[in-house]
Write a protein that holds these residues in place. Structure first.
Motif, mmCIF file in Angstrom:
data_model
loop_
_atom_site.group_PDB
_atom_site.id
_atom_site.type_symbol
_atom_site.label_atom_id
_atom_site.label_comp_id
_atom_site.label_asym_id
_atom_site.label_seq_id
_atom_site.Cartn_x
_atom_site.Cartn_y
_atom_site.Cartn_z
ATOM 1 N N GLY A 84 -80.894 -73.958 15.205
ATOM 2 C CA GLY A 84 -79.919 -74.458 14.236
ATOM 3 C C GLY A 84 -80.231 -75.900 13.867
ATOM 4 N N LEU A 85 -80.671 -76.678 14.856
ATOM 5 C CA LEU A 85 -80.968 -78.077 14.544
ATOM 6 C C LEU A 85 -82.150 -78.201 13.591
ATOM 7 C CD1 LEU A 85 -80.331 -80.406 17.617
ATOM 8 C CD2 LEU A 85 -79.133 -80.295 15.444
ATOM 9 N N ASN A 155 -66.601 -77.784 15.414
ATOM 10 C CA ASN A 155 -66.942 -77.690 16.829
ATOM 11 C C ASN A 155 -66.695 -79.050 17.470
ATOM 12 O OD1 ASN A 155 -68.163 -77.287 19.281
ATOM 13 N ND2 ASN A 155 -70.206 -76.890 18.498
ATOM 14 N N ASP A 180 -71.816 -75.585 7.460
ATOM 15 C CA ASP A 180 -72.304 -74.925 8.668
ATOM 16 C C ASP A 180 -71.327 -73.787 8.983
ATOM 17 O OD1 ASP A 180 -72.790 -74.133 11.304
ATOM 18 O OD2 ASP A 180 -73.454 -76.127 11.923
ATOM 19 N N SER A 202 -76.509 -71.941 13.077
ATOM 20 C CA SER A 202 -77.240 -71.830 14.315
ATOM 21 C C SER A 202 -77.304 -70.320 14.552
ATOM 22 C CB SER A 202 -76.512 -72.534 15.462
ATOM 23 O OG SER A 202 -77.119 -72.120 16.680
ATOM 24 N N THR A 204 -78.786 -68.905 16.756
ATOM 25 C CA THR A 204 -78.724 -68.741 18.208
ATOM 26 C C THR A 204 -77.408 -68.087 18.621
ATOM 27 O OG1 THR A 204 -79.801 -70.918 18.218
ATOM 28 C CG2 THR A 204 -78.977 -70.116 20.339
ATOM 29 N N LYS A 205 -76.385 -68.259 17.773
ATOM 30 C CA LYS A 205 -75.024 -67.915 18.160
ATOM 31 C C LYS A 205 -74.691 -66.483 17.710
ATOM 32 C CE LYS A 205 -75.279 -71.941 19.855
ATOM 33 N NZ LYS A 205 -75.538 -73.079 19.045
HETATM 34 C C1 LIG Z 1 -71.823 -75.472 14.816
HETATM 35 C C2 LIG Z 1 -73.224 -75.656 15.302
HETATM 36 N N1 LIG Z 1 -74.194 -75.922 14.419
HETATM 37 C C3 LIG Z 1 -75.478 -76.110 14.815
HETATM 38 C C4 LIG Z 1 -75.832 -76.048 16.154
HETATM 39 C C5 LIG Z 1 -77.260 -76.257 16.566
HETATM 40 O O1 LIG Z 1 -77.844 -75.027 16.809
HETATM 41 P P1 LIG Z 1 -79.042 -74.774 17.852
HETATM 42 O O2 LIG Z 1 -78.488 -74.968 19.218
HETATM 43 O O3 LIG Z 1 -79.448 -73.382 17.545
HETATM 44 O O4 LIG Z 1 -80.094 -75.771 17.532
HETATM 45 C C6 LIG Z 1 -74.855 -75.765 17.100
HETATM 46 C C7 LIG Z 1 -75.199 -75.685 18.524
HETATM 47 O O5 LIG Z 1 -74.381 -75.458 19.365
HETATM 48 C C8 LIG Z 1 -73.517 -75.567 16.667
HETATM 49 O O6 LIG Z 1 -72.525 -75.309 17.537
#
Ligand SMILES: Cc1ncc(COP(=O)(O)O)c(C=O)c1O
Length: 387
Positions: A84-85, A155, A180, A202, A204-205
């Motif tokens: 996500g970053l 968040n 986001d 992200s 990942t989530k």
């Molecule tokens: C709302 C949100 N955006 C972006 C990210 C960043 O994602 P990643 O951990 O996949 O780099 C996170 C990570 O927790 C997140 O909670």
């Protein structure tokens, strides 16, 4: 750019997640989209116009996952990144030195760090605002502003932005609105349809959903933005690997089933937490007394599986963070397992104390990513942890 007239766009959401963008067309008709584990591709001859030439720039498995996420968000172009970053990095890379960004005061700690510790050194400036306050957003705009960047819900404080209203402000001032959408996923919210220009995730989530890979996405519905992002992916070189792309494709097929269960459980957990004497405040958008409950109902089809709460007695925090039988103390969210997180020392540790205090990220705040286990097991754990 993907073809919005293709038959994949005509499918309902629950079918689109299963069949993806290209379904099993091409190749051997594999039902599970193949992992094209190759760094390079045979070029038929000088001057040939080939779709795939080198996997840093593009790869068929990555193309399938990014097209699938784009269609779920109703965009016309998607880009898949290693996290996500990296997606946020690509999004800020659209800007130039001297530009100004209006940014949510409450955002993921890594996004805050990227703004404050990296992009400020390249002469970008950021003004943090409470995005649930429309006049604060508009008042923060200067002649240098090029982008409004927000999370909704945020968040970890679960604040909600009126995306449509902010999109109108953004358009009036000729800005790019980036949202986001990690917390709700396209199953519950589609910011492009509310007027946003850029959606990030992200991956990942919830999109991947099993706490087994990191990924990120940027989705747009504009040819010029898509071209600029394509240049960024080729050049920054952090496109998602073929195997991780496949993992996202596999995970995303059950997104609607998971999101429904996450939400069902989160509502039960939020209501339970409200009855616990040790709990001071519960932040869950799906509770009718949440200040943005009505806006959420207007712009989203659900409230998701994320919530935060504060406790009255900080000395109990170490006991709570030991977790339980199904609740795991870990940094992360959006997977099948319920995770308990302490933003102060984990996700938001890089934010200075005075900023954290102002937002409400104190030593009393705990975040829960409610999983898809049996709600009774999650609640039994919480009963023990919050004694
Ligand atoms: C709302 C949100 N955006 C972006 C990210 C960043 O994602 P990643 O951990 O996949 O780099 C996170 C990570 O927790 C997140 O909670």
């Amino acid at each position: 750019m993907i073809d919005k007239n293709s038959k994949s766009f005509k499918r309902k959401f629950d079918s689109a997640v299963v069949h993806g963008y290209s379904s099993c067309e091409g190749g051997y008709g594999a039902v599970s989209f193949p992992i094209y584990q190759t760094s390079t591709y045979k070029n038929p001859g000088l001057g040939s116009d080939i779709e795939f030439s080198y996997s840093r720039c593009s790869n068929p498995t990555r193309a399938e996952v990014q097209n699938t996420v784009a269609l779920l968000e109703q965009g016309s172009a998607g880009f898949a990144f290693t996290s996500g970053l990296s997606a946020i990095l690509a999004c800020f890379s659209l800007l130039s030195a001297g530009d100004h960004v209006v940014i949510s005061d409450d955002i993921y700690g890594g996004a805050y760090r990227m703004a404050e510790e990296i992009f400020k050194r390249f002469n970008l400036s950021f003004t943090r605002v409470d995005e649930s306050n429309l006049s604060a957003v508009e008042n923060a705009i200067t002649e240098k502003t090029k982008m409004i960047y927000l999370e909704s819900p945020t968040n970890p404080m679960m604040k909600v932005a009126d995306i449509k209203a902010i999109a109108e402000i953004s358009k009036k001032h000729g800005l790019l609105l980036t949202v986001d959408n990690t917390f709700l996923s396209p199953y519950f919210q589609k910011p492009l349809t509310l007027g946003a220009d850029i959606v990030i995730h992200s991956g990942t989530k919830y999109l991947t959903g099993h706490n087994d890979t990191t990924a990120g996405f940027v989705i747009v519905d504009d040819e010029d933005l898509a071209k600029r992002l394509d240049l960024i992916v080729r050049t920054e070189g952090n496109g998602l690997s073929p195997f991780d792309s496949w993992l996202v494709l596999r995970g995303i097929q059950t997104l609607p089933l998971r999101m429904k269960k996450h939400e069902e459980n989160a509502l039960k957990v939020a209501k339970f937490l409200k009855t616990v004497p040790l709990v001071e405040e519960v932040y869950y958008v799906g509770l009718e007394d949440h200040p943005s409950f009505e806006i959420s109902k207007k712009q989203s089809t659900g409230f998701g599986g994320m919530l935060s709460f504060t406790v009255k007695d900080v000395s109990k925090v170490p006991q709570i963070l030991k977790g339980g039988d199904v609740i795991i103390f870990a940094e992360g969210l959006g997977g099948t397992a319920t995770l308990i997180t302490y933003p102060l020392t984990q996700t938001h540790a890089s934010i200075p104390k005075e900023v954290r205090d102002e937002i409400g990220i104190t030593d009393k705040l705990i975040r829960l990513s409610v999983g898809i286990e049996d709600a009774e097991d999650i609640i039994n754990d919480l009963k023990n942890m919050l004694k």
